[in-house]
Design an enzyme around this catalytic site. Structure first.
Site, short mmCIF file in Angstrom:
data_model
loop_
_atom_site.label_atom_id
_atom_site.label_comp_id
_atom_site.label_asym_id
_atom_site.label_seq_id
_atom_site.Cartn_x
_atom_site.Cartn_y
_atom_site.Cartn_z
N ASN A 1 43.29 19.22 77.00
CA ASN A 1 42.34 20.28 76.62
C ASN A 1 41.55 20.85 77.79
O ASN A 1 41.04 21.96 77.71
CB ASN A 1 41.44 19.83 75.47
CG ASN A 1 40.57 18.65 75.81
OD1 ASN A 1 40.80 17.99 76.82
ND2 ASN A 1 39.59 18.37 74.99
N SER B 1 48.30 14.94 81.02
CA SER B 1 49.01 15.01 79.75
C SER B 1 50.36 15.70 79.95
O SER B 1 50.48 16.64 80.74
CB SER B 1 48.17 15.83 78.76
OG SER B 1 48.96 16.19 77.65
N GLU C 1 36.05 8.17 78.42
CA GLU C 1 35.39 9.32 77.79
C GLU C 1 36.23 9.65 76.56
O GLU C 1 37.31 10.23 76.69
CB GLU C 1 35.33 10.46 78.81
CG GLU C 1 34.22 11.42 78.54
CD GLU C 1 34.71 12.55 77.68
OE1 GLU C 1 34.62 12.42 76.44
OE2 GLU C 1 35.19 13.55 78.24
N CYS D 1 36.09 17.52 73.13
CA CYS D 1 35.44 16.32 72.56
C CYS D 1 33.95 16.54 72.31
O CYS D 1 33.32 15.76 71.60
CB CYS D 1 35.66 15.13 73.45
SG CYS D 1 35.30 15.49 75.16
P1 ADP Z 1 44.42 13.70 72.63
O1 ADP Z 1 44.12 13.71 71.19
O2 ADP Z 1 43.41 14.35 73.49
O3 ADP Z 1 45.83 14.07 72.97
P2 ADP Z 1 45.20 11.05 73.41
O4 ADP Z 1 44.32 9.86 73.60
O5 ADP Z 1 46.32 10.93 72.48
O6 ADP Z 1 44.19 12.19 73.02
O7 ADP Z 1 45.76 11.52 74.81
C1 ADP Z 1 45.01 11.59 75.99
C2 ADP Z 1 45.91 11.30 77.15
O8 ADP Z 1 46.37 9.97 77.07
C3 ADP Z 1 47.17 12.16 77.18
O9 ADP Z 1 47.51 12.43 78.51
C4 ADP Z 1 48.20 11.27 76.53
O10 ADP Z 1 49.51 11.61 76.93
C5 ADP Z 1 47.79 9.94 77.09
N1 ADP Z 1 48.22 8.77 76.31
C6 ADP Z 1 48.60 8.72 75.01
N2 ADP Z 1 48.93 7.45 74.66
C7 ADP Z 1 48.75 6.69 75.77
C8 ADP Z 1 48.90 5.29 76.07
N3 ADP Z 1 49.31 4.41 75.15
N4 ADP Z 1 48.63 4.89 77.33
C9 ADP Z 1 48.21 5.76 78.27
N5 ADP Z 1 48.04 7.06 78.04
C10 ADP Z 1 48.30 7.53 76.82
#
Ligand code: ADP
Length: 480
Positions: A154, A179, A253, A287
């Protein structure tokens, strides 16, 4: 060739070079589903290589002078500002963010680099009066080590600079995992970091789809000293548990459920303006976006009328068009999420005043629901979309009780012209960030972060660099 295309990179940046693999993943434009680029998919070995190179680079980077680090950071800042338009375009293409908001994010994200370039030189320690006549006590701050930064889609630029610039300023080296939805902005700023002159291994960006494997590798590596993460509470909890074996320090965060309280003495027009900005920024996908609007019963109808009128003026469309305020949501799942909140609210007595139905696979109009209650799902969960539920309250106590009735504690907002109330409500809100008569409060000069399930640690301001340092106490004895 359009200028922004010169900043499109499709391989990971590690150890001062671009590393490609045969396997690729597509980055899509959420406005029309088209493929923007095929990016090389980093694997576990790439992450390990990035960690090793950051670890090696730490030896020299941590010994460089604050002035040298500051100069390189300032160069990086200037290059980002010079390339503002191209970076904004890349950001809008891969995230759907309206172009004017993307331009704003470049300024906002770059400001962290400038700020921490300055803070690098002011990472002061302490001299404490000795407890015996022959002793001197000194406290110094040292860089924590290699930092793993995991960031969301985001804020494809600012979430990176907010973590990376204090880390680099303090003398840490960094491995960033952006991401998979928005790796292009991250790789573009990696290119600019290289041009700015960061030595190889100091700043690495790993672009890959296997988030959990990359996250696990970073958390479990004994060579990584700290993880800084922005994203959901669920993933924050996973990263915390994966970091136990190495007792890693974490800055998290995480999610929010921001209340926006309008007291009966508030200036309603100002509150409406703040609610629009705080709710619909990036279509509600941040957020700190307003999750629940709480309005005193005496002004409930007036606020609603003015708010709905203001919402009707928001323009929905492709974020690349200049006057668009509401772009596409990031993916189909995001649309379904908003729909499920609406279905739930309607089944529990809510009424839609505007919006309410998807336009197609990617677009959802700004939606207002009245008569929201604490039984509805958005009272407990983060909406992350352009849906504004409006609750009613009849006393300050009830407003506080409603506002704090959530596991989250990131941002809260309230509107009043009463000084005593301002102070009392600020203290009573269980949140890390409070906006009074203001709906947009993020800045590099103030500490950003949450309490409760919204995480720990602070980003930005003089406090933001502390998360990347260790305090060392040095005692000099026998001074006779
Ligand atoms: P959002 O709803 O903002 O996508 P997430 O927590 O799903 O929130 O994702 C935030 C970041 O963490 C993204 O870059 C996502 O790819 C990454 N992410 C998702 N799952 C994992 C994990 N198990 N370990 C590390 N990073 C992750």
């Amino acid at each position: 060739m359009e200028a922004y295309k010169q900043l499109i990179f499709t391989r990971s940046y590690l150890n001062g070079g671009w590393k490609g693999n045969e396997e690729t993943f597509d980055v899509l434009n959420p406005a029309d589903g088209s493929i923007l680029a095929s990016v090389s998919n980093a694997n576990k070995e790439d992450v390990e290589q990035a960690i090793n190179s950051a670890h090696l680079a730490f030896r020299t980077w941590s010994k460089s002078s604050a002035k040298e680090r500051s100069a390189i950071l300032l160069k990086w800042y200037s290059l980002i500002v010079e390339n503002k338009e191209s970076l904004a375009r890349i950001m809008t293409l891969e995230s759907g963010k309206p172009i004017n908001e993307s331009r704003g994010e470049v300024d906002y994200g770059a400001a962290f680099i400038q700020w921490f370039a300055e803070e690098a030189k002011r990472l002061y320690g302490d001299v404490i009066p000795g407890y015996t006549v022959d002793r001197r006590i000194i406290v110094i701050k040292q860089p924590i080590g290699v930092v793993g930064a995991i960031t969301p889609w985001n804020f494809p630029l600012a979430m990176i600079t907010r973590k990376v610039s204090p880390a680099l300023a303090a003398g840490c080296t960094v491995v960033v995992r952006p991401s998979e939805e928005t790796p292009l902005t991250a790789l573009a700023i990696a290119h600019l970091a290289e041009k700015a002159g960061f030595p190889k291994g100091v700043f690495n960006v790993i672009a890959g789809t296997d988030a959990s494997s990359i996250g696990k590798t970073l958390c479990e590596s004994p060579l990584v000293s700290k993880i800084s993460f922005t994203g959901s509470t669920r993933v924050g909890q996973i990263l915390s548990s994966q970091s136990v074996s190495t007792l890693k320090k974490l800055s998290l965060e995480l999610g929010g459920n921001a209340p926006f309280i309008v007291f009966e003495d508030a200036d309603i027009d100002t509150a409406v303006k703040g609610a629009i900005a705080g709710k619909f920024r990036f279509s509600g996908q941040t957020c700190v976006c307003v999750n629940r609007i709480l309005v005193h019963q005496r002004i409930y109808e007036e606020f609603i009328d003015k708010f709905v009128l203001a919402v009707s003026k928001l323009k929905l469309g492709n974020g690349m068009e200049e006057e668009v305020n509401i772009g596409p949501l990031i993916n189909k799942k995001a649309i379904e999420r908003v729909e499920s909140f609406i279905d739930d609210a309607l089944s529990k007595g809510g009424t839609i005043l505007t919006g309410g139905k998807r336009i197609d696979q990617q677009f959802f109009p700004p939606t207002v629901i009245r008569d929201a209650t604490k039984e509805m799902n958005f009272s407990k969960e983060e909406i992350f979309g352009p849906l504004a539920p409006i609750f009613k309250f009849s006393s300050d106590e009830e407003a506080i009780q409603l506002a704090n009735d959530t596991i989250y504690g990131l941002a809260a907002y309230f509107y009043t012209n009463d000084l005593t109330r301002s102070w009392k409500i600020s203290e009573a809100l269980e949140y890390g960030i409070v906006g009074i008569n203001e709906g947009l409060i993020s800045t590099e000069v103030a500490p950003f972060g949450g309490i409760k399930y919204s995480g720990s640690g602070r980003e930005g301001s003089k406090y933001g660099i502390e998360d990347y340092t260790e305090i060392k106490y040095v005692c000099i004895g026998n001074i006779k």
